[in-house]
Design a protein around this motif. Sequence first.
Motif, mmCIF file in Angstrom:
data_model
loop_
_atom_site.group_PDB
_atom_site.id
_atom_site.type_symbol
_atom_site.label_atom_id
_atom_site.label_comp_id
_atom_site.label_asym_id
_atom_site.label_seq_id
_atom_site.Cartn_x
_atom_site.Cartn_y
_atom_site.Cartn_z
ATOM 1 N N ASN A 1 0.838 -1.194 0.000
ATOM 2 C CA ASN A 1 0.000 0.000 0.000
ATOM 3 C C ASN A 1 0.877 1.250 0.000
ATOM 4 O O ASN A 1 2.018 1.210 0.466
ATOM 5 N N ILE A 2 0.307 2.323 -0.500
ATOM 6 C CA ILE A 2 0.970 3.627 -0.485
ATOM 7 C C ILE A 2 0.075 4.575 0.314
ATOM 8 O O ILE A 2 -1.132 4.625 0.087
ATOM 9 N N GLU A 3 0.685 5.319 1.219
ATOM 10 C CA GLU A 3 -0.017 6.367 1.957
ATOM 11 C C GLU A 3 0.725 7.671 1.710
ATOM 12 O O GLU A 3 1.954 7.720 1.805
ATOM 13 N N VAL A 4 -0.012 8.717 1.374
ATOM 14 C CA VAL A 4 0.576 10.041 1.155
ATOM 15 C C VAL A 4 -0.132 11.002 2.106
ATOM 16 O O VAL A 4 -1.347 11.178 2.014
ATOM 17 N N THR A 5 0.614 11.610 3.018
ATOM 18 C CA THR A 5 0.001 12.502 4.006
ATOM 19 C C THR A 5 -0.474 13.794 3.341
ATOM 20 O O THR A 5 -0.003 14.164 2.264
ATOM 21 N N LYS A 6 -1.392 14.489 4.001
ATOM 22 C CA LYS A 6 -1.920 15.745 3.461
ATOM 23 C C LYS A 6 -0.821 16.786 3.236
ATOM 24 O O LYS A 6 -0.802 17.443 2.191
ATOM 25 N N PRO A 7 0.119 16.980 4.180
ATOM 26 C CA PRO A 7 1.203 17.934 3.909
ATOM 27 C C PRO A 7 2.057 17.527 2.703
ATOM 28 O O PRO A 7 2.513 18.384 1.947
ATOM 29 N N ALA A 8 2.236 16.227 2.481
ATOM 30 C CA ALA A 8 2.995 15.766 1.307
ATOM 31 C C ALA A 8 2.230 16.069 0.027
ATOM 32 O O ALA A 8 2.820 16.511 -0.973
ATOM 33 N N VAL A 9 0.916 15.857 0.028
ATOM 34 C CA VAL A 9 0.101 16.174 -1.151
ATOM 35 C C VAL A 9 0.209 17.665 -1.464
ATOM 36 O O VAL A 9 0.352 18.056 -2.621
ATOM 37 N N LYS A 10 0.170 18.482 -0.436
ATOM 38 C CA LYS A 10 0.312 19.938 -0.627
ATOM 39 C C LYS A 10 1.650 20.263 -1.290
ATOM 40 O O LYS A 10 1.733 21.089 -2.202
ATOM 41 N N TRP A 11 2.720 19.596 -0.856
ATOM 42 C CA TRP A 11 4.046 19.803 -1.450
ATOM 43 C C TRP A 11 4.019 19.439 -2.943
ATOM 44 O O TRP A 11 4.531 20.169 -3.768
ATOM 45 N N PHE A 12 3.415 18.289 -3.272
ATOM 46 C CA PHE A 12 3.333 17.874 -4.670
ATOM 47 C C PHE A 12 2.531 18.871 -5.498
ATOM 48 O O PHE A 12 2.880 19.160 -6.639
ATOM 49 N N LYS A 13 1.462 19.426 -4.929
ATOM 50 C CA LYS A 13 0.666 20.428 -5.638
ATOM 51 C C LYS A 13 1.491 21.665 -5.953
ATOM 52 O O LYS A 13 1.324 22.286 -7.006
ATOM 53 N N GLU A 14 2.377 22.042 -5.039
ATOM 54 C CA GLU A 14 3.222 23.215 -5.257
ATOM 55 C C GLU A 14 4.346 22.928 -6.257
ATOM 56 O O GLU A 14 4.723 23.788 -7.048
ATOM 57 N N ASP B 1 -6.463 13.967 -4.611
ATOM 58 C CA ASP B 1 -6.517 15.337 -5.139
ATOM 59 C C ASP B 1 -5.923 15.483 -6.544
ATOM 60 O O ASP B 1 -5.033 16.287 -6.778
ATOM 61 N N ASN B 2 -6.419 14.691 -7.488
ATOM 62 C CA ASN B 2 -5.984 14.736 -8.891
ATOM 63 C C ASN B 2 -4.556 14.249 -9.121
ATOM 64 O O ASN B 2 -4.000 14.471 -10.193
ATOM 65 N N PHE B 3 -3.962 13.601 -8.147
ATOM 66 C CA PHE B 3 -2.658 12.976 -8.313
ATOM 67 C C PHE B 3 -2.829 11.474 -8.171
ATOM 68 O O PHE B 3 -3.559 11.004 -7.298
ATOM 69 N N ILE B 4 -2.161 10.725 -9.028
ATOM 70 C CA ILE B 4 -2.105 9.274 -8.882
ATOM 71 C C ILE B 4 -0.655 8.935 -8.547
ATOM 72 O O ILE B 4 0.248 9.148 -9.353
ATOM 73 N N PHE B 5 -0.446 8.463 -7.336
ATOM 74 C CA PHE B 5 0.875 8.066 -6.862
ATOM 75 C C PHE B 5 0.969 6.556 -7.042
ATOM 76 O O PHE B 5 0.038 5.823 -6.682
ATOM 77 N N PHE B 6 2.098 6.070 -7.583
ATOM 78 C CA PHE B 6 2.182 4.640 -7.852
ATOM 79 C C PHE B 6 3.614 4.122 -7.801
ATOM 80 O O PHE B 6 4.584 4.881 -7.862
ATOM 81 N N VAL B 7 3.703 2.794 -7.686
ATOM 82 C CA VAL B 7 4.952 2.049 -7.753
ATOM 83 C C VAL B 7 4.737 0.961 -8.794
ATOM 84 O O VAL B 7 3.705 0.277 -8.787
ATOM 85 N N GLU B 8 5.690 0.807 -9.694
ATOM 86 C CA GLU B 8 5.597 -0.226 -10.724
ATOM 87 C C GLU B 8 6.002 -1.588 -10.159
ATOM 88 O O GLU B 8 6.808 -1.670 -9.223
ATOM 89 N N GLU B 9 5.448 -2.654 -10.745
ATOM 90 C CA GLU B 9 5.776 -4.014 -10.315
ATOM 91 C C GLU B 9 7.268 -4.302 -10.412
ATOM 92 O O GLU B 9 7.806 -5.027 -9.586
#
Length: 99
Positions: free
Chosen positions: A2-15, A60-68
């Motif tokens: 599983n992948i978890e992205v915290t709200k402050p991290a999402v904000k960083w990615f948005k910026e 929030d319009n981001f798809i975070f992923f890891v490839e197999e």
Amino acid sequence: MNIEVTKPAVKWFKEEFNESEHKHIRFFARYGGCGSFQSGFSLGISQEEPENPLAKIEVDNFIFFVEEKDAWYFGQHDLKVKYSRTHDEIEFESQEVTR
């Protein structure tokens, strides 16, 4: 895995990446650096479309992923992506899978 992205991290990615468009963010194993999963390797970040995702999460319009093909790097661990206010950068934590 599983992948978890915290709200402050999402904000960083948005910026860092234009938040007005749908973005794909890949976390991948790279040689060198200091990582918490495998000695001698670290995690990189790239903006690209998924081909064969092992795990993904949409926030929030981001798809975070890891490839197999990067599964070897994570072993039996989940990925938590956090933002460090102290260092003003993204940090990665491994969390043992407990399922």
